[in-house]
Motif scaffolding. Structure first.
Motif: not given
Length: 576
Positions: A370-378, A385-392, A399-411
């Motif tokens: 893929p062009d973007r890989l999302v690494e999901v951990s608990k 969720a973190v996107v390791p190949n963001e150009p920086t 980009p890092r995201f945190a939520a109480d549920s897997f579905e919550g990462l998307f919101s």
């Protein structure tokens, strides 16, 4: 009854190969080794690798001989190489291709058997613990010297590896995590002679040593595998064949590198770095400056070869039009939850994403990278969720995201990140896919045509009319980055100058910018009178949403014809 290798060579048409003039190819592909019985560690791509390379060679006007699996013994390979040497003549073009496992062997000239070991190719009858039947690099160098000594030219293409790096942890990979090598002397500290090949001719290899070559699925819907390096080379070469363009061998290889280097940089295809590196391709006009060997006027490819090249070209075009996103579940995700998460990613959540972002494609496990890989951990009750190949350059800016549920990462911003990334890709590719609508003279200039990491560089955009500019770039690893306008620099309108209008920016070349060709693209836009775009001059916390709204409205105006645009691209070489 199994044919002996001497009978097999006759079946393959070696007699006619010996009489053929000008262009001859030997293609070897092995995915079945008798000492590897565990299906988890077997290779799977020999069939498709041969199909791709045979098709390319037919378009290049080559007479082709193939050796696959039990046909590809050391003796059979040696016989064809010798025949090619004997029949070489001035002006001949000779190609040797190998897809299979590589290894290393002690250098007979070294006092230390584990120092400066020699890279080798393992034939079908190679042995697990001994290199006695291996084809050494010095044999390939001698082969090339013989051909070129008679006035011919040689190309060697190897889809293999010799001494792999250790793979990373994490499940849900998008490739077959079985490096294409036979790992011997695992209890010893081993070094490999550099460069791995020092003979004449054009030399392409999936990786150096240490390094790794892999296989991956060639579609998301079937179980057909190919070498990742071969598949990328075939796809890119097929596009050029279909478009009737003839890149140099250096340009062809740099396109392959641009396609795969970012995958390696993400960390989930460790060591997959095709060689020779860009600086060698730049430095050696001979042989890498000559035109692609896969385009020969008057060639008469068969219908299957035409179909294979057409399909590879079409698949390649579809990939470049999409932002391909994959998910990787890290070790911290409990095994009991993995199957359910996969169903969610490719079920309702995935469907919602693909509906909202037309150019986004979710890539299933085992598919093309893929062009973007999302690494999901608990961690505890929290999902991350973190996107390791963001150009920086700054790891804290990934980009890092945190939520109480897997579905919550998307919101919590992940879905918006996908949409924003897809819009940036769409904006960059606008200049490649659409006709400009703005009648103006546009030019982008830089203070240097060759730069190194951390160099200061000035970029200037000039236009004959007042307008605003959007700056993006594509580096040598195929990574698109959006540079301006941004929150800290929201106004990129061109200012009156002595001749027309211009804007100059000065900054450092980031270390994450891959070595190789770096495309800097300026897209100049003229909005309808009285129309403004959502402001980017907002608080930092509001910036991601503001940029998304800004880009959506910009592309809506451009694609509806209400905003006029024109692009200019400048290529800068990034060197070590």
């Amino acid at each position: 009854m199994r044919l002996g290798w001497w009978a097999l060579l006759g079946v393959l048409g070696i007699a006619s190969l010996a009489q053929a003039q000008n262009r001859s190819a030997l293609l070897v592909a092995i995915d079945d080794y008798s000492f590897i019985t565990d299906t988890r560690f077997k290779l799977k791509g020999a069939d498709l690798d041969l199909q791709y390379m045979t098709a390319l060679c037919q378009f290049g006007g080559f007479t082709v001989a193939t050796l696959k699996n039990d046909e590809a013994t050391r003796a059979a390979i040696e016989t064809v190489l010798t025949k090619l040497e004997q029949n070489a003549a001035r002006g001949d073009e000779v190609l040797f291709y190998f897809s299979g496992r590589g290894s290393v062997a002690p250098d007979p000239d070294s006092f230390d058997p584990f120092k400066d070991m020699e890279a080798t190719l393992v034939p079908h009858d190679g042995q697990e613990a001994s290199a006695i039947f291996d084809l050494r690099m010095r044999r390939l160098a001698r082969f090339a010297q013989t051909i070129e000594g008679k006035g011919g030219r040689v190309t060697l293409i190897l889809d293999t590896c010799f001494r792999p790096l250790t793979s990373r942890s994490g499940q849900y990979r998008h490739y077959n995590d079985v490096p294409k090598c036979v790992l011997r002397n695992t209890d010893q500290e081993v070094s490999v002679k550099q460069p791995i090949y020092s003979g004449p001719g054009t030399f392409f290899c999936a990786t150096g040593a240490p390094g790794a070559a892999y296989e991956w699925l060639t579609s998301d819907t079937d179980d057909t595998w190919a070498g990742a390096f071969t598949h990328e080379l075939a796809g890119i070469a097929s596009v050029h064949i279909q478009n009737n363009t003839s890149p140099t061998m250096a340009e062809l290889m740099m396109e392959v590198q641009a396609s795969v280097l970012d995958r390696e940089r993400q960390g989930y295809m460790p060591g997959f770095r095709p060689i020779p590196p860009a600086e060698v391709l730049y430095a050696k006009a001979e042989p890498y400056g000559r035109r692609s060997i896969f385009s020969q006027p008057g060639a008469q490819p068969t219908d299957p070869a035409k179909a294979r090249v057409e399909a590879a070209s079409k698949q390649r075009a579809e990939q470049t039009e999409q932002l391909r996103v994959g998910f990787q579940l890290m070790d911290s995700v409990p095994e009991s939850e993995r199957a359910g998460l996969e169903a969610k990613v490719f079920g309702t959540l995935g469907a919602q994403l693909e509906r909202s972002v037309a150019t986004l494609k979710l890539v299933r496990r085992g598919g093309l990278a893929p062009d973007r890989l999302v690494e999901v951990s608990k961690e505890g009750d929290k999902w991350h969720a973190v996107v390791p190949n963001e150009p920086t350059d700054d790891p804290d800016q990934k980009p890092r995201f945190a939520a109480d549920s897997f579905e919550g990462l998307f919101s919590t911003g992940l879905a918006e990140y996908f949409e924003r990334s897809a819009l940036i890709y769409r904006l960059f590719r606008l200049a490649d896919a659409a006709e400009p609508t703005l009648s103006a003279a546009i030019r982008i200039d830089t203070s240097a045509d060759t730069v190194r990491h951390d160099d200061l560089m000035t970029l200037t955009v000039r236009s004959s009319i007042p307008s605003s500019v959007y700056l993006l770039d594509l580096d040598g690893a195929g990574l698109v980055k959006y540079s301006a306008p941004i929150r800290v620099f929201p106004d990129t309108s061109l200012k009156p100058a002595s001749s027309g209008y211009e804007l100059s920016l000065r900054g450092r070349v980031e270390r994450m910018t891959a070595v190789g060709p770096w495309k800097l693209r300026a897209i100049v836009v003229q909005l309808p009178e009285g129309v403004t775009l959502p402001s980017l001059d907002v608080a930092e916390s509001e910036y991601p949403k503001a940029l998304l709204a800004h880009l959506k409205e910009l592309l809506r105006l451009i694609e509806s014809g209400k905003a006029r645009w024109r692009a200019s691209t400048k290529k800068v070489d990034v060197v070590q």
